[in-house]
Scaffold this motif. Sequence first.
Motif, PDB file in Angstrom:
ATOM      1  N   ALA A   1     -15.956  23.248 -24.642  1.00 29.39           N
ATOM      2  CA  ALA A   1     -15.007  24.344 -24.869  1.00 29.39           C
ATOM      3  C   ALA A   1     -15.707  25.515 -25.550  1.00 29.39           C
ATOM      4  O   ALA A   1     -15.476  26.679 -25.196  1.00 29.39           O
ATOM      5  N   TRP A   2     -16.569  25.218 -26.512  1.00 29.75           N
ATOM      6  CA  TRP A   2     -17.305  26.274 -27.196  1.00 29.75           C
ATOM      7  C   TRP A   2     -18.224  26.998 -26.226  1.00 29.75           C
ATOM      8  O   TRP A   2     -18.274  28.229 -26.205  1.00 29.75           O
ATOM      9  N   ALA A   3     -18.961  26.245 -25.421  1.00 27.26           N
ATOM     10  CA  ALA A   3     -19.915  26.850 -24.487  1.00 27.26           C
ATOM     11  C   ALA A   3     -19.208  27.737 -23.467  1.00 27.26           C
ATOM     12  O   ALA A   3     -19.670  28.842 -23.172  1.00 27.26           O
ATOM     13  N   VAL A   4     -18.093  27.280 -22.952  1.00 25.12           N
ATOM     14  CA  VAL A   4     -17.339  28.075 -21.972  1.00 25.12           C
ATOM     15  C   VAL A   4     -16.745  29.302 -22.650  1.00 25.12           C
ATOM     16  O   VAL A   4     -16.840  30.420 -22.142  1.00 25.12           O
ATOM     17  N   GLY A   5     -16.160  29.114 -23.820  1.00 25.31           N
ATOM     18  CA  GLY A   5     -15.546  30.227 -24.536  1.00 25.31           C
ATOM     19  C   GLY A   5     -16.542  31.257 -25.000  1.00 25.31           C
ATOM     20  O   GLY A   5     -16.256  32.452 -25.042  1.00 25.31           O
ATOM     21  N   ASP A   6     -17.740  30.807 -25.343  1.00 25.14           N
ATOM     22  CA  ASP A   6     -18.780  31.694 -25.842  1.00 25.14           C
ATOM     23  C   ASP A   6     -19.605  32.306 -24.717  1.00 25.14           C
ATOM     24  O   ASP A   6     -20.413  33.190 -24.953  1.00 25.14           O
ATOM     25  N   GLY A   7     -19.395  31.812 -23.500  1.00 21.79           N
ATOM     26  CA  GLY A   7     -20.136  32.337 -22.356  1.00 21.79           C
ATOM     27  C   GLY A   7     -21.574  31.848 -22.283  1.00 21.79           C
ATOM     28  O   GLY A   7     -22.433  32.506 -21.705  1.00 21.79           O
ATOM     29  N   ARG A   8     -21.843  30.699 -22.882  1.00 19.99           N
ATOM     30  CA  ARG A   8     -23.196  30.148 -22.836  1.00 19.99           C
ATOM     31  C   ARG A   8     -23.604  29.890 -21.393  1.00 19.99           C
ATOM     32  O   ARG A   8     -22.870  29.296 -20.633  1.00 19.99           O
ATOM     33  N   VAL A   9     -24.765  30.362 -21.035  1.00 20.78           N
ATOM     34  CA  VAL A   9     -25.246  30.198 -19.671  1.00 20.78           C
ATOM     35  C   VAL A   9     -26.329  29.125 -19.622  1.00 20.78           C
ATOM     36  O   VAL A   9     -26.270  28.222 -18.806  1.00 20.78           O
ATOM     37  N   GLU A  10     -27.309  29.223 -20.490  1.00 24.93           N
ATOM     38  CA  GLU A  10     -28.443  28.317 -20.454  1.00 24.93           C
ATOM     39  C   GLU A  10     -28.110  26.972 -21.076  1.00 24.93           C
ATOM     40  O   GLU A  10     -27.362  26.894 -22.028  1.00 24.93           O
ATOM     41  N   GLY A  11     -28.718  25.946 -20.519  1.00 26.44           N
ATOM     42  CA  GLY A  11     -28.676  24.628 -21.145  1.00 26.44           C
ATOM     43  C   GLY A  11     -27.530  23.735 -20.728  1.00 26.44           C
ATOM     44  O   GLY A  11     -26.647  24.111 -19.971  1.00 26.44           O
TER      45      GLY A  11
END
Length: 79
Positions: A48-58
Motif C-alpha cells: 500500500a505504501w509503495a503504490v501510494g508513494d508511487g515507488r517504481v523501482e524494486g
Amino acid sequence: MNWRLTAACRDLDPDVFFPIGTGGMSLVQIAEAKTVCRRCPVAEQCLAWAVGDGRVEGIWGGTTENERRAMRLREDLGS
C-alpha cells in the motif's frame, strides 16, 4: 507503530529487493525477494505504501515494478 520495524526484510541486504533487469539472474533475485515477502507480516502495508508513494523501482509487498504498474492501470480504468 511503523510497519517497517516488523518487516521480514528489515535486516536483509536491500540489493535483493532491487534487481537489475527482468531476465536471467534477476529472475532468481526477484524470486528470493518474493519469498521473503510471502512470509512478511506487513506485506500489505508495504505494498500500500509503495503504490501510494508511487515507488517504481524494486520489490515492494511482494510485487515487481510491472505488477504494480498493472495494478495502478487497473485502478485507473476502474475509476
